[in-house]
Design an enzyme around this catalytic site. Structure first.
Site, PDB file in Angstrom:
ATOM      1  N   HIS A  75     -19.476 -13.549  62.255  1.00  0.00           N
ATOM      2  CA  HIS A  75     -20.709 -14.002  61.606  1.00  0.00           C
ATOM      3  C   HIS A  75     -20.675 -13.824  60.094  1.00  0.00           C
ATOM      4  CE1 HIS A  75     -22.186 -14.689  65.578  1.00  0.00           C
ATOM      5  NE2 HIS A  75     -23.289 -15.220  65.075  1.00  0.00           N
ATOM      6  N   GLU A 120     -40.166  -4.977  56.170  1.00  0.00           N
ATOM      7  CA  GLU A 120     -39.437  -6.069  55.511  1.00  0.00           C
ATOM      8  C   GLU A 120     -40.463  -6.955  54.810  1.00  0.00           C
ATOM      9  OE1 GLU A 120     -36.520  -8.315  57.618  1.00  0.00           O
ATOM     10  OE2 GLU A 120     -35.346  -6.537  58.155  1.00  0.00           O
ATOM     11  N   ASP A 163     -31.130  -7.351  61.489  1.00  0.00           N
ATOM     12  CA  ASP A 163     -32.171  -8.217  62.061  1.00  0.00           C
ATOM     13  C   ASP A 163     -31.681  -8.938  63.310  1.00  0.00           C
ATOM     14  OD1 ASP A 163     -33.641  -7.488  59.912  1.00  0.00           O
ATOM     15  OD2 ASP A 163     -33.473  -9.399  58.855  1.00  0.00           O
TER      16      ASP A 163
HETATM   17  P1  FAD Z   1     -17.002 -10.443  61.262  1.00  0.00           P
HETATM   18  O1  FAD Z   1     -17.490 -11.650  60.551  1.00  0.00           O
HETATM   19  O2  FAD Z   1     -16.246 -10.672  62.498  1.00  0.00           O
HETATM   20  O3  FAD Z   1     -16.206  -9.508  60.277  1.00  0.00           O
HETATM   21  C1  FAD Z   1     -16.729  -9.116  59.031  1.00  0.00           C
HETATM   22  C2  FAD Z   1     -15.732  -8.253  58.276  1.00  0.00           C
HETATM   23  O4  FAD Z   1     -15.522  -7.044  58.988  1.00  0.00           O
HETATM   24  C3  FAD Z   1     -14.352  -8.881  58.144  1.00  0.00           C
HETATM   25  O5  FAD Z   1     -13.777  -8.448  56.955  1.00  0.00           O
HETATM   26  C4  FAD Z   1     -13.611  -8.324  59.340  1.00  0.00           C
HETATM   27  O6  FAD Z   1     -12.214  -8.343  59.172  1.00  0.00           O
HETATM   28  C5  FAD Z   1     -14.168  -6.920  59.393  1.00  0.00           C
HETATM   29  N1  FAD Z   1     -14.187  -6.370  60.750  1.00  0.00           N
HETATM   30  C6  FAD Z   1     -14.701  -6.912  61.866  1.00  0.00           C
HETATM   31  N2  FAD Z   1     -14.548  -6.074  62.899  1.00  0.00           N
HETATM   32  C7  FAD Z   1     -13.910  -4.993  62.417  1.00  0.00           C
HETATM   33  C8  FAD Z   1     -13.459  -3.780  62.994  1.00  0.00           C
HETATM   34  N3  FAD Z   1     -13.637  -3.506  64.280  1.00  0.00           N
HETATM   35  N4  FAD Z   1     -12.841  -2.886  62.195  1.00  0.00           N
HETATM   36  C9  FAD Z   1     -12.654  -3.131  60.879  1.00  0.00           C
HETATM   37  N5  FAD Z   1     -13.046  -4.261  60.288  1.00  0.00           N
HETATM   38  C10 FAD Z   1     -13.676  -5.178  61.045  1.00  0.00           C
HETATM   39  N6  FAD Z   1     -26.323  -8.019  57.947  1.00  0.00           N
HETATM   40  C11 FAD Z   1     -27.159  -6.994  57.732  1.00  0.00           C
HETATM   41  O7  FAD Z   1     -26.761  -5.977  57.168  1.00  0.00           O
HETATM   42  N7  FAD Z   1     -28.460  -7.051  58.133  1.00  0.00           N
HETATM   43  C12 FAD Z   1     -28.950  -8.115  58.813  1.00  0.00           C
HETATM   44  O8  FAD Z   1     -30.118  -8.130  59.173  1.00  0.00           O
HETATM   45  C13 FAD Z   1     -28.082  -9.201  59.085  1.00  0.00           C
HETATM   46  N8  FAD Z   1     -28.509 -10.260  59.772  1.00  0.00           N
HETATM   47  C14 FAD Z   1     -27.646 -11.275  60.039  1.00  0.00           C
HETATM   48  C15 FAD Z   1     -28.099 -12.371  60.773  1.00  0.00           C
HETATM   49  C16 FAD Z   1     -27.254 -13.408  61.073  1.00  0.00           C
HETATM   50  C17 FAD Z   1     -27.764 -14.581  61.884  1.00  0.00           C
HETATM   51  C18 FAD Z   1     -25.930 -13.397  60.576  1.00  0.00           C
HETATM   52  C19 FAD Z   1     -25.017 -14.536  60.827  1.00  0.00           C
HETATM   53  C20 FAD Z   1     -25.474 -12.322  59.821  1.00  0.00           C
HETATM   54  C21 FAD Z   1     -26.324 -11.261  59.556  1.00  0.00           C
HETATM   55  N9  FAD Z   1     -25.902 -10.152  58.815  1.00  0.00           N
HETATM   56  C22 FAD Z   1     -26.756  -9.112  58.606  1.00  0.00           C
HETATM   57  C23 FAD Z   1     -24.564 -10.093  58.227  1.00  0.00           C
HETATM   58  C24 FAD Z   1     -23.623  -9.351  59.138  1.00  0.00           C
HETATM   59  O9  FAD Z   1     -23.935  -7.973  59.189  1.00  0.00           O
HETATM   60  C25 FAD Z   1     -22.180  -9.445  58.627  1.00  0.00           C
HETATM   61  O10 FAD Z   1     -21.812 -10.768  58.440  1.00  0.00           O
HETATM   62  C26 FAD Z   1     -21.239  -8.790  59.612  1.00  0.00           C
HETATM   63  O11 FAD Z   1     -19.955  -8.740  59.078  1.00  0.00           O
HETATM   64  C27 FAD Z   1     -21.202  -9.591  60.876  1.00  0.00           C
HETATM   65  O12 FAD Z   1     -20.555  -8.871  61.886  1.00  0.00           O
HETATM   66  P2  FAD Z   1     -19.402  -9.601  62.676  1.00  0.00           P
HETATM   67  O13 FAD Z   1     -19.095  -8.766  63.850  1.00  0.00           O
HETATM   68  O14 FAD Z   1     -19.736 -11.009  62.931  1.00  0.00           O
HETATM   69  O15 FAD Z   1     -18.251  -9.480  61.571  1.00  0.00           O
END
Ligand code: FAD
Length: 521
Positions: free
Chosen positions: A92, A268, A157
């Site tokens: 994400h 918020e 969120d």
């Molecule tokens: P990914 O996109 O898969 O990875 C993000 C980063 O983390 C990359 O650099 C990846 O290599 C690294 N990574 C992933 N897994 C690991 C692991 N196990 N160990 C080490 N590194 C790793 N953020 C907030 O803080 N608050 C919010 O309310 C919020 N709301 C959101 C709502 C939506 C609809 C979306 C799309 C995003 C939101 N986000 C929010 C942002 C979100 O926290 C970050 O984009 C987060 O990285 C998403 O987690 P992911 O598992 O999809 O990560």
């Protein structure tokens, strides 16, 4: 057991040789014993942003932490390899942060999502916590912990994000002012470093790695297990929305609520730029919308959203708390609304919006999002900067603005905040750019506009820093980290000296063993 280990080891070696060779001979998905390495998957070069698409050479779907450790051990010992590796949680990210062009993407969701809940003793001693896989989703942790009447303290969120993904950034929401971000609520981690070492770390054990990885943008190691602090979960939540037509009063009331952590459990706020935005942000909030102020009267409204936990002990307790809060607020009379929902539904509120957007084909579209931490002294100027650069009546998506407190963040972590006073606003400009209404050129224009806003907001008069940052060059990264840059580089040199991990962040170029000296040390 021993045989399976050796078998996996040999197979991963073959795979790495295949990827490292100039002639790509991986033609089809391959299954290698306990770990599966696939050519690529549809998801490995796509993220929520849908702006950058970087196909990897292969995808690892690990069945265990050992599979990840083996891969990184081999890569870091291979003198000719240029291969990079990115962990992908839920994908994400907005700007390809979990992608690895021509490298290997590790899809963390293939790890068994074991969740073990530990409840503190009845006499109140110790902590309640959960041990959870780095690839598990926060919603899975919530579902499991609620069976024990417990839940994590600090949230995002949206809950369909992975534990490892948000801990690599910060993890913020309306509870952050009270408990700090998710990275302030972790007791211990299992991490596989860029060298392939599997290390259990905590604030007192291998603490440099622990703090490096939290907010570390996936640069130092892969989180395979996290121990997350839990607290008693309320049965229900009383959830409020109060409207404003004056930015200064909106901000003043937010700062008032931040000063009441004993009463307020969630805080918020958001800009309401047009009626459509109000409707789409109200899907999970079942209050009568017809009585919201008319958009003919003002160009833009602001809304404070706060919540009080209801443990259903004595009904009057919540009512008294609510009264103490609302009598001090200065919202636009009579525009305050409340609903009572289950704790799960409250935390999972964005899922309803997702479902509605999916049904209209508006979820899997480009998302040129911009998130910034803005110091209190610069918030008004930042709001004006946004208004000057955006056409609000056509804006699609929410614009969040709410305060957090810097003293709830541990400065040892790798997360970056403005180097200023304690009260900071997080501003999320969460714009959607559906191709039907925004062409590729229009999307590129929004990305350029965001870059301009970042540039102007980073200047001293506003002093903002990006959250979930994207930077166009090493120089910009240096300036983003400011005084913490040297520590970040030293951590990289210690835990991932060949810069194998996290290529999608675009911070450190890959270094070859016995090769050219890195440009970043
Ligand atoms: P990914 O996109 O898969 O990875 C993000 C980063 O983390 C990359 O650099 C990846 O290599 C690294 N990574 C992933 N897994 C690991 C692991 N196990 N160990 C080490 N590194 C790793 N953020 C907030 O803080 N608050 C919010 O309310 C919020 N709301 C959101 C709502 C939506 C609809 C979306 C799309 C995003 C939101 N986000 C929010 C942002 C979100 O926290 C970050 O984009 C987060 O990285 C998403 O987690 P992911 O598992 O999809 O990560």
């Amino acid at each position: 057991m021993e045989f399976a280990f050796i078998f996996t080891k040999i197979n991963i070696l073959i795979i790495i040789l295949a990827i490292c060779t100039p002639c790509k001979f991986i033609q089809s998905p391959m299954d290698f014993g306990s770990s599966s390495l696939l050519q690529t998957t549809n998801t490995s070069s796509i993220d929520f942003g849908r702006i950058i698409f970087s196909p990897p050479s292969a995808v690892l779907r690990p069945q265990s932490t050992d599979d990840i450790s083996l891969l990184l051990t081999f890569l870091s010992a291979s003198s000719f390899s240029k291969v990079t590796v990115a962990a992908r949680g839920a994908g994400h990210s907005i700007h390809a942060q979990s992608q690895a062009l021509d490298g290997i993407v590790i899809e963390m969701d293939s790890l068994p999502s074991d969740i073990h809940i530990h409840k503190k003793l009845d006499d109140g001693h110790g902590f309640s916590y959960a041990d959870v896989s780095g690839g598990a989703l926060w919603v899975e942790l919530l579902e499991e912990s609620l069976k024990f009447g417990l839940a994590p303290r600090s949230w995002t969120d949206y809950l369909y994000l992975s534990i490892g993904g948000t801990l690599s950034n910060g993890g913020i929401s309306g509870q952050t002012f009270k408990y700090g971000p998710q990275i302030s609520n972790v007791l211990e981690l299992d991490v596989v470093t860029g060298k392939g070492d599997l290390i259990t770390c905590s604030p007192t054990k291998s603490s440099e790695l622990f703090f490096a990885v939290l907010g570390g943008l996936g640069q130092f190691g892969i989180i395979t297990r996290a121990r997350i602090l839990l607290q008693d979960a309320p049965e229900k939540v009383k959830w409020f929305r109060a409207f404003y037509d004056d930015f200064d009063i909106f901000i003043k009331d937010q700062e008032l609520l931040v000063s009441m952590p004993d009463l307020v459990d969630y805080l918020e706020g958001f800009v309401v730029p047009n009626e459509e935005s109000l409707l789409s942000s109200s899907i999970a909030f079942p209050a009568p919308l017809h009585s919201v102020p008319s958009f003919h009267l003002s160009n833009v409204y602001y809304c404070i959203e706060f919540a009080v936990h209801d443990f259903q002990v004595e009904p009057s307790v919540v009512e008294q708390t609510v009264e103490k809060i609302t009598t001090q607020m200065s919202y636009l009379q009579p525009y305050i609304y409340s609903v009572e929902v289950s704790y799960f539904d409250f935390l999972n509120r964005v899922r309803m919006e997702e479902m509605s957007l999916r049904a209209r084909g508006l979820w899997e579209v480009p998302h040129p999002w911009l998130n910034m931490f803005v110091p209190k002294f610069g918030i008004k100027k930042f709001k004006d900067l946004l208004m000057d650069n955006m056409s609000l009546n056509q804006f699609k998506g929410p614009i969040l603005i709410y305060p957090i407190l810097k003293n709830k963040w541990d400065t040892n972590t790798s997360a970056v905040l403005p180097d200023t006073e304690d009260l900071i606003y997080i501003v999320g400009v969460l714009q959607s750019a559906a191709p039907a209404s925004c062409s590729a050129e229009c999307l590129a224009g929004i990305v350029r506009r965001n870059r301009r806003i970042v540039g102007a907001a980073s200047a001293e008069r506003i002093g903002a820093k990006q959250y979930l940052a994207q930077q166009p060059s090493l120089l910009h990264w240096r300036s983003h980290f400011g005084g913490e840059w040297n520590r970040f580089v030293a951590r990289k040199a210690r835990f991932d000296p060949l810069a194998i991990l996290g290529p999608g962040q675009g911070i450190f170029p890959r270094v070859r063993l016995h090769g050219a000296v890195s440009t970043w040390q």
